[in-house]
Design an enzyme around this catalytic site. Structure first.
Site, PDB file in Angstrom:
ATOM      1  N   LYS A  85      37.890  14.957  21.119  1.00  0.00           N
ATOM      2  CA  LYS A  85      36.733  15.486  20.376  1.00  0.00           C
ATOM      3  C   LYS A  85      35.829  16.333  21.268  1.00  0.00           C
ATOM      4  O   LYS A  85      35.714  16.084  22.480  1.00  0.00           O
ATOM      5  CB  LYS A  85      35.916  14.325  19.787  1.00  0.00           C
ATOM      6  CG  LYS A  85      36.756  13.335  18.994  1.00  0.00           C
ATOM      7  CD  LYS A  85      35.940  12.162  18.485  1.00  0.00           C
ATOM      8  CE  LYS A  85      36.828  11.054  17.977  1.00  0.00           C
ATOM      9  NZ  LYS A  85      37.416  10.251  19.077  1.00  0.00           N
ATOM     10  N   TYR A 124      33.793  10.021  25.902  1.00  0.00           N
ATOM     11  CA  TYR A 124      34.157   8.687  26.374  1.00  0.00           C
ATOM     12  C   TYR A 124      34.465   8.678  27.869  1.00  0.00           C
ATOM     13  O   TYR A 124      34.565   7.608  28.475  1.00  0.00           O
ATOM     14  CB  TYR A 124      35.380   8.150  25.620  1.00  0.00           C
ATOM     15  CG  TYR A 124      35.268   8.107  24.123  1.00  0.00           C
ATOM     16  CD1 TYR A 124      34.033   8.221  23.468  1.00  0.00           C
ATOM     17  CD2 TYR A 124      36.408   7.969  23.337  1.00  0.00           C
ATOM     18  CE1 TYR A 124      33.950   8.196  22.089  1.00  0.00           C
ATOM     19  CE2 TYR A 124      36.334   7.924  21.949  1.00  0.00           C
ATOM     20  CZ  TYR A 124      35.112   8.051  21.330  1.00  0.00           C
ATOM     21  OH  TYR A 124      35.028   8.026  19.963  1.00  0.00           O
ATOM     22  N   ASP A 181      43.313   7.769  20.067  1.00  0.00           N
ATOM     23  CA  ASP A 181      42.080   8.510  19.766  1.00  0.00           C
ATOM     24  C   ASP A 181      41.105   8.369  20.924  1.00  0.00           C
ATOM     25  O   ASP A 181      40.664   7.264  21.254  1.00  0.00           O
ATOM     26  CB  ASP A 181      41.450   7.958  18.487  1.00  0.00           C
ATOM     27  CG  ASP A 181      40.165   8.681  18.118  1.00  0.00           C
ATOM     28  OD1 ASP A 181      40.217   9.562  17.245  1.00  0.00           O
ATOM     29  OD2 ASP A 181      39.107   8.359  18.704  1.00  0.00           O
ATOM     30  N   HIS A 240      32.659  16.297  17.288  1.00  0.00           N
ATOM     31  CA  HIS A 240      32.329  14.870  17.339  1.00  0.00           C
ATOM     32  C   HIS A 240      31.152  14.506  16.425  1.00  0.00           C
ATOM     33  O   HIS A 240      31.190  13.464  15.754  1.00  0.00           O
ATOM     34  CB  HIS A 240      32.020  14.471  18.784  1.00  0.00           C
ATOM     35  CG  HIS A 240      32.280  13.024  19.067  1.00  0.00           C
ATOM     36  ND1 HIS A 240      32.583  12.558  20.322  1.00  0.00           N
ATOM     37  CD2 HIS A 240      32.283  11.935  18.271  1.00  0.00           C
ATOM     38  CE1 HIS A 240      32.764  11.245  20.278  1.00  0.00           C
ATOM     39  NE2 HIS A 240      32.575  10.846  19.037  1.00  0.00           N
TER      40      HIS A 240
END
Length: 273
Positions: free
Chosen positions: A73, A48, A43, A104
């Site tokens: 996401k 990120y 994930d 998200h």
């Protein structure tokens, strides 16, 4: 490793590996460690900034693509251009398709998540995504989405751990056929020190993290612990073989305190850009 079947028939490994806050330069090594430990569900998210590291790890392992489930996401600031954002994520990951793509955060102040979902529905129809879902959606956000679109989300990923269970939201999701996925499943470590958890861990000769993860799995949650420590990565994966009694599950459930750790999705409005 147990799998759950989503509402469109796609199966997802119930225990996954999250890379939130894993630095980009450490991501490939960390994900390779997770895959070596046995994880087959990774994930990540555009926010990120480590999708490329995930992709490099997937390419390096030689594991067949169909044997790995990859989630990423849509960033909040890209809800108005979801198709473009998706293609950027897909290319960063080096994949022909994504297994699960999530909005998200709802960011209700933008008023764009329905538009983003409709674009994601087209990607799903074109088989570029195997399943689409949401993250951090509260009850009213789900209501708005379902009233305005055709596809019921396959997953809602939100903060869920023993001290903050969001039981009403989880129950609503399940009643709608939406799988519940827990992030911050250990309460960022804060849920590992209570007497109930430590005594259960001692009884099973297990770690406290394994006990909490086993509680999630027993409750039917998809769960994505994160660690950059190879030993802890392996320990967490071993939670899949730990079986708790009904009384032990109830003792952990009783730790609910209503203490949210992360942002409130009702008002969160950061762009993630």
């Amino acid at each position: 490793m147990s799998e759950l079947t989503l509402n469109n028939g796609v199966t997802i490994p119930q225990l996954g590996f999250g890379v939130f806050q894993v630095p980009p330069e450490e991501t490939q090594r960390t994900v390779e460690d997770a895959l070596e430990a046995g994880y087959r569900h990774i994930d990540t998210a555009a926010a990120y900034r480590n999708e490329a590291g995930v992709g490099a790890a997937l390419a390096a392992t030689g594991i067949a693509r169909e044997d790995i489930f990859v989630t990423t996401k849509l960033r909040n600031g890209e809800q108005g251009r979801a198709q473009e954002a998706f293609q950027n994520s897909r290319k960063a990951l080096g994949l022909d398709f994504i297994d699960l793509y999530l909005i998200h955060w709802p960011v209700p102040s933008q008023g764009l998540f329905v538009q983003a979902w409709k674009e994601m529905e087209r990607l799903y129809e074109n088989k570029e995504i195997r399943a689409i879902g949401v993250s951090n959606f509260l009850s009213d956000h789900l209501d708005t989405l379902l009233q305005s679109t055709e596809t019921v989300p396959a997953v809602n990923q939100f903060e869920l751990h023993p001290s903050y269970q969001q039981a009403d939201l989880a129950a609503k999701c399940r009643s709608l056929g939406i799988a519940v996925e827990a992030y911050s499943p250990l309460g960022q470590g804060g849920d590992l020190n209570g007497n109930a958890v430590t005594s259960i861990a001692a009884a099973h000769d297990a770690t406290t993290a394994q006990v909490v993860l086993a509680w999630h799995l027993a409750n039917g949650n998809i769960v994505i612990p994160k660690s950059a420590n190879p030993g802890r990565i392996r320990e967490n994966f071993a939670a899949s073989s730990l079986k708790l009694s009904g009384d032990e599950i109830s003792a952990i459930t009783a730790l609910e305190s209503g203490a949210r750790i992360g942002s409130d999705p009702a008002v969160a409005s950061f762009t993630q850009m």
